[in-house]
Scaffold this active site. Structure first.
Site, short mmCIF file in Angstrom:
data_model
loop_
_atom_site.label_atom_id
_atom_site.label_comp_id
_atom_site.label_asym_id
_atom_site.label_seq_id
_atom_site.Cartn_x
_atom_site.Cartn_y
_atom_site.Cartn_z
N GLU A 32 0.82 -1.21 0.00
CA GLU A 32 0.00 0.00 0.00
C GLU A 32 0.86 1.27 0.00
O GLU A 32 0.64 2.18 0.80
CB GLU A 32 -0.98 -0.03 1.19
CG GLU A 32 -1.96 -1.19 1.08
CD GLU A 32 -2.94 -1.27 2.25
OE1 GLU A 32 -2.73 -0.57 3.26
OE2 GLU A 32 -3.92 -2.03 2.15
N GLU A 99 -4.82 -10.07 -0.85
CA GLU A 99 -5.79 -10.13 0.24
C GLU A 99 -7.15 -10.39 -0.41
O GLU A 99 -7.46 -9.82 -1.46
CB GLU A 99 -5.84 -8.82 1.04
CG GLU A 99 -4.55 -8.48 1.77
CD GLU A 99 -4.64 -7.17 2.54
OE1 GLU A 99 -5.79 -6.75 2.85
OE2 GLU A 99 -3.59 -6.58 2.83
#
Length: 627
Positions: A32, A99
């Site tokens: 991220e 994820e």
């Protein structure tokens, strides 16, 4: 560019620290952190320093200037539809979900859509469930008892609440019921079971099925009547094979189910011999089949054939009684029904069933009520389904009886003014049907009908009907609730178990007869929410320690059911387990079906459309009986 040296230094330190760990398969450039040249240079360093491993970086999804940073296409929480759409246009890299299937609270609904895709699309390489374990901290509640705390419990502001409660294990490392489906979806063998054979598809890369034993179990109406274990046949990785069931001892007596399981042959460091690695089930109803004398099975292939798969005819025959065995007492307010061993009362004042006594023991603590609501799960809050469907919470809390009817001898419903019928009328009948119509507190106004038909053996056929009203949202649940004293906490059911399951999370459940307790059906999520549901229920019994209680049984189709010590509203009102009230009741619920739990993510993803309960006309029927 001023950051490049420190980023590379960090990468070098990680590689030198971890390069000899056998568990390290892929180097990651971070998480991220968007994209850019520095991260691309880091990925090139990994490839030069260790050409034996792949390199991963998810955030090129947001910054495609240096698409070569990652050796794979990696995305977080895409839907299966989005993955298919992406791979239809991009065939240059394998695709993973770094994820996916966000496991917050009662979740992981629809996970099988992803694992099915791994069998259909070779470029889709699977994903990583977020998360492994709930993150919470032990602390003392105001009364000095140990409790798990989450964001906000320490006076911390701002906070993310229970958002770290997204594990497939609880914070104390106990398994959640979500693991039942995770285990099934990740099993490396598909076992397709019919009355004729078991077909085993070996999806392993290295393991021959001969490493396991094949256990076969035949059940009649949920009860095991025959089983055997033998060495599994040799089926090489990537191949399929069959085991004949030529001598399966069918009974021609009801619903029959065969469970085929691959189990460990020997003890291992992580599980004992007999631990189930994978399973499959087949269910059918056999009609007019000649059944040979049962013989002791000697190997896994000693089975017979002659069946129709997945056809079920309910075995709900009622006892034959003399004509007109019911004694009816119709007063100016109440209507009583008496039969052998039971007494039933309907109230004109409340417009409902108010008493059911079996051998003198009262089994109904409160009048049964229709229920269209469930305690919202974390995914409901995340997608604001709780807000969108809130009309149905009002409908579950508030209703008024606007019509009371009796079925006459000609089969017509006659409205009856119970208060205007002074005196008492007594007569006998072979059955009696009472119907109550309720207006529900929704806007626009809606209504439902509850019909009770008492038959000679003391069973009540219960029917709940709803005519769709345009302008109302989808329905979280379509159910009836029976409130009983907490003494009735022993639960036994024939349906999918042993752990709770939902429309979009039931592949890992098995059909069978299971025993539990109402208190154990409550999953200890950090935030109390919907829990304890079971699909495919043929019957469910809730009893006290003496075996007295209630049985709900299917009419024509299996239903969903639960038995909990808390109502949906009590679960919803609690922010922690310690906020739940002392247990005084058992709430026995029979449902035509509730909405799935969802799980693609917990910040907006809806339950998949095929697992929602649409606002359409509905009819639900089942039987209620004291035992």
């Amino acid at each position: 560019e001023e950051w490049q040296d420190i980023i590379l230094d960090r990468a070098k330190s990680m590689l030198e620290r971890d390069k000899n760990h056998a568990a390290i398969l892929i180097w990651s450039c971070g998480n991220e952190s968007c994209g850019g040249k520095d991260l691309y240079v880091m990925s090139e360093y990994f490839r030069q320093a260790d050409p034996t491993r792949l390199v991963h970086y998810e955030n090129i999804f947001w910054d495609r200037r240096y698409n070569g940073t990652s050796d794979m296409e990696s995305q977080m929480y895409p839907t299966v539809a989005d993955i298919k759409k992406f791979l239809a246009e991009h065939r240059d890299k394998p695709f993973i979900c770094c994820e996916y299937t966000h496991a917050m609270g009662n979740s992981i609904g629809g996970m099988h859509k992803y694992t099915d895709l791994t069998d259909e699309e070779p470029l889709y390489q699977g994903g990583f469930i977020w998360d492994f374990v709930d993150q919470a901290i032990w602390h003392k509640d105001r009364y000095g008892k140990d409790a798990l705390a989450y964001g906000g419990d320490f006076g911390d502001r701002p906070n993310d609440g229970n958002f770290s409660g997204d594990g497939i294990l609880f914070a104390d490392r106990k398994l959640t019921t979500k693991m039942q489906d995770v285990k099934f979806n990740y099993q490396n063998f598909d076992l397709d079971v019919t009355a004729e054979q078991v077909t085993i598809h070996n999806k392993s890369l290295f393991t021959d099925t001969a490493s396991y034993e094949l256990h076969l179990e035949l059940m009649l109406d949920g009860k095991t009547i025959w089983e055997t274990t033998a060495d599994a046949p040799h089926i090489l990785p990537g191949e399929s094979g069959t085991v004949s069931l030529e001598d399966l001892p069918l009974t021609n007596a009801g619903e029959e189910t065969v469970t085929a399981s691959l189990c460990l042959k020997e003890d291992t460091l992580w599980a004992k011999r007999g631990f189930e690695i994978a399973f499959g089930q087949g269910t059918w109803h056999v009609d007019e089949v000649e059944v040979p004398e049962p013989q002791e099975a000697v190997c896994a292939t000693d089975f017979v054939k002659s069946a129709r798969r997945f056809h079920y005819t309910p075995n709900m025959e009622l006892e034959t009684k003399p004509e007109k065995p019911l004694h009816i007492v119709h007063g100016d307010i109440d209507l009583g029904v008496r039969g052998t061993g039971f007494e039933i009362m309907f109230s004109g004042a409340s417009g409902n069933l108010t008493s059911y006594k079996c051998n003198g023991v009262e089994l109904i603590e409160e009048a049964p009520k229709p229920s269209f609501w469930r305690a919202p799960v974390d995914n409901d809050y995340g997608s604001r389904r709780d807000f969108m469907t809130a009309q149905w919470k009002l409908a579950s809390l508030y209703r008024r009886c606007v019509k009371k009817e009796l079925l006459d001898d000609a089969g017509n419903w006659q409205e009856f003014d119970w208060f205007g019928q002074l005196g008492q009328k007594e007569y006998e009948a072979s059955s009696i049907s009472v119907r109550f119509t309720y207006e529900l507190a929704t806007q626009p106004l809606s209504s439902c009908r509850m019909t009770y038909t008492v038959v000679p053996d003391g069973s009540i056929k219960v029917e709940l009907d709803y005519d769709a009203v345009e302008g109302l949202p989808e329905i979280p649940d379509f159910a009836m609730i029976f409130t009983m004293p907490a003494d009735y906490g022993q639960v036994r059911f024939y349906g999918y178990g042993p752990l709770d399951n939902y429309a979009d999370r039931q592949r890992g459940a098995k059909l069978g007869i299971f025993e539990t307790q109402a208190k154990d059906e409550v999953e200890p999520y950090l935030l109390p929410q919907e829990t304890g549901n079971h699909c495919g229920v043929r019957w469910i019994e809730v009893t006290d320690h003496r075996g007295r209680g209630v049985r709900l049984a299917m009419d024509e189709e299996p239903f969903e059911a639960s038995a909990l010590p808390y109502s949906a509203h009590e679960l919803e009102n609690a922010r922690h387990a310690y906020d739940l009230p002392e247990v005084h009741h058992t709430f026995l619920r029979a449902s035509l079906g509730q909405c799935g739990v969802g799980g693609d993510n917990t910040w907006g993803a809806p339950v998949l459309p095929e697992y929602t309960v649409k606002n359409t006309a509905k009819h639900f029927a089942f039987y209620f009986k004291g035992i």
